[in-house]
Design a protein around this motif. Structure first.
Motif: not given
Length: 265
Positions: A8-18, A114-125
Motif C-alpha cells: 500500500a501507499v501512505l500519502l503525507l501532505r508536508l506543509a508548514a510555514p517553515l 546561518q540556517r536556511f528554510y523553505l517557507q510556505d512550501a507544500i509537498f506530497l510524500a
C-alpha cells in the motif's frame, strides 16, 4: 517482502510555514534541499512510532518514497549570533577524553550561524511498503508518540498531515492525487491557465535504475554514530488533477500553436 505480499501507499501532505531538509550541511551553516529527504521522512515516521534514536531502521529505510512538489515555496536565510550570557568564551566542537567540550582556542565569544528554510512550501510524500507496516505507520502518524517536525524540531507540520492510504505504485498514486497547493496559488494559476483540469508537477521517485544518486537513506539516528547510505532516484513530471473547473470562455488549445492565427492571417 515477496512479490505476492500486499502493498500500500501512505500519502503525507508536508506543509508548514517553515520546513528544512538538510542532508550534508553541518556546523554553522545548515542548508536545505528543495524537497524532503528520505532521512527526514523516515525520521518523522520513526518519531511517530515512538522509536528511540538507537532503534533499528531497516524496515523504514526500505520503504519506497516518492515526493511531488505541489508548491515549492521560497528560500529563507536565518542569521544568528550566539554568545554565553555570562561573558565566558564559547565551547568548541572538539571534546576531551572524558567527553567534555573543549574551550575555543583562541577564545571566541561570538559565534555566527546561518540556517536556511523553505517557507510556505507544500509537498506530497508517498511512502510505499507492506500493507501491515503502512497501516501501522498511518495510525502512528495520526497518534504520534513524539512531536513531529518537517526536518527540524521548530518546523511543526500543518494539518492535514495524513491523507490516507492508496492502492497502486508510487507514480500512479502521486499522479492521481489532487493538487495540494494553497487556495491562493491554485486560484492564481487557474486564472492564468483557464482553470485547466491538470497541472504538471515535478516529482522525485525511488528507482533502482534512476539517473541520480541521493546520500540520504538513514542507517542509524544514534547521536554519536549517525550513518547514511545512498539510493537511486528518478526525476519526472506528473500531470495531477487541479480540482478546478475549466473556463468555457477560454479558446481551446488543441491543434497546436498557430502564431499567424493571432494576426488574422
Amino acid at each position: 517482502m515477496t512479490a505476492s505480499d500486499p502493498t500500500a501507499v501512505l500519502l503525507l501532505r508536508l506543509a508548514a510555514p517553515l520546513q528544512s531538509w538538510g542532508d550534508r550541511s553541518t556546523f554553522n551553516r545548515r542548508e536545505t534541499r528543495p524537497e524532503p529527504t528520505k532521512s527526514g521522512v523516515v525520521g518523522l515516521l520513526a518519531a511517530a512510532a515512538g522509536r528511540p534514536r538507537h532503534a533499528a531502521l531497516d524496515d523504514l529505510a526500505g520503504l519506497g518514497l516518492g515526493i511531488r512538489i505541489d508548491q515549492p515555496g521560497s528560500l529563507l536565510r536565518d542569521y544568528h549570533t550566539v554568545s554565553d550570557y555570562r561573558g565566558q568564551p564559547l565551547l568548541a566542537a572538539a571534546v576531551t577524553a572524558k567527553g567534555r567540550q573543549k574551550p575555543t582556542s583562541p577564545a571566541k565569544h561570538t559565534h555566527i550561524t546561518q540556517r536556511f528554510y523553505l517557507q510556505d512550501a507544500i509537498f506530497l510524500a508517498a511512502v510505499e511498503g507492506p500493507q501491515e507496516l503502512i497501516t501501522t505507520l498511518e495510525h502512528a502518524v495520526r497518534h504520534p508518540a513524539f512531536p513531529l517536525a518537517l526536518g527540524r524540531r521548530s518546523c511543526v507540520p500543518a494539518q492535514p498531515l495524513v491523507l490516507g492510504q492508496r492502492p497502486g505504485c508510487l507514480q500512479d498514486v502521486l499522479r492521481a492525487e489532487p493538487w495540494q497547493a494553497s487556495p491562493a496559488v491554485r486560484r492564481r494559476w487557474g486564472h492564468e491557465n483557464g482553470n485547466a483540469a491538470h497541472v504538471d508537477l515535478p516529482a522525485t521517485l525511488d528507482d533502482p535504475a534512476g539517473e541520480d544518486v541521493r546520500d540520504d537513506v538513514p542507517l542509524s539516528f544514534a547521536p554519536t554514530s549517525r550513518t547514511y547510505t545512498t539510493r537511486r532516484v528518478r526525476h519526472t513530471y506528473l500531470a495531477a488533477p487541479t480540482g478546478l473547473t475549466p473556463d468555457p470562455d477560454r479558446p481551446p488549445t488543441t491543434g497546436g500553436h498557430d502564431p499567424f492565427a493571432l494576426l488574422g492571417w
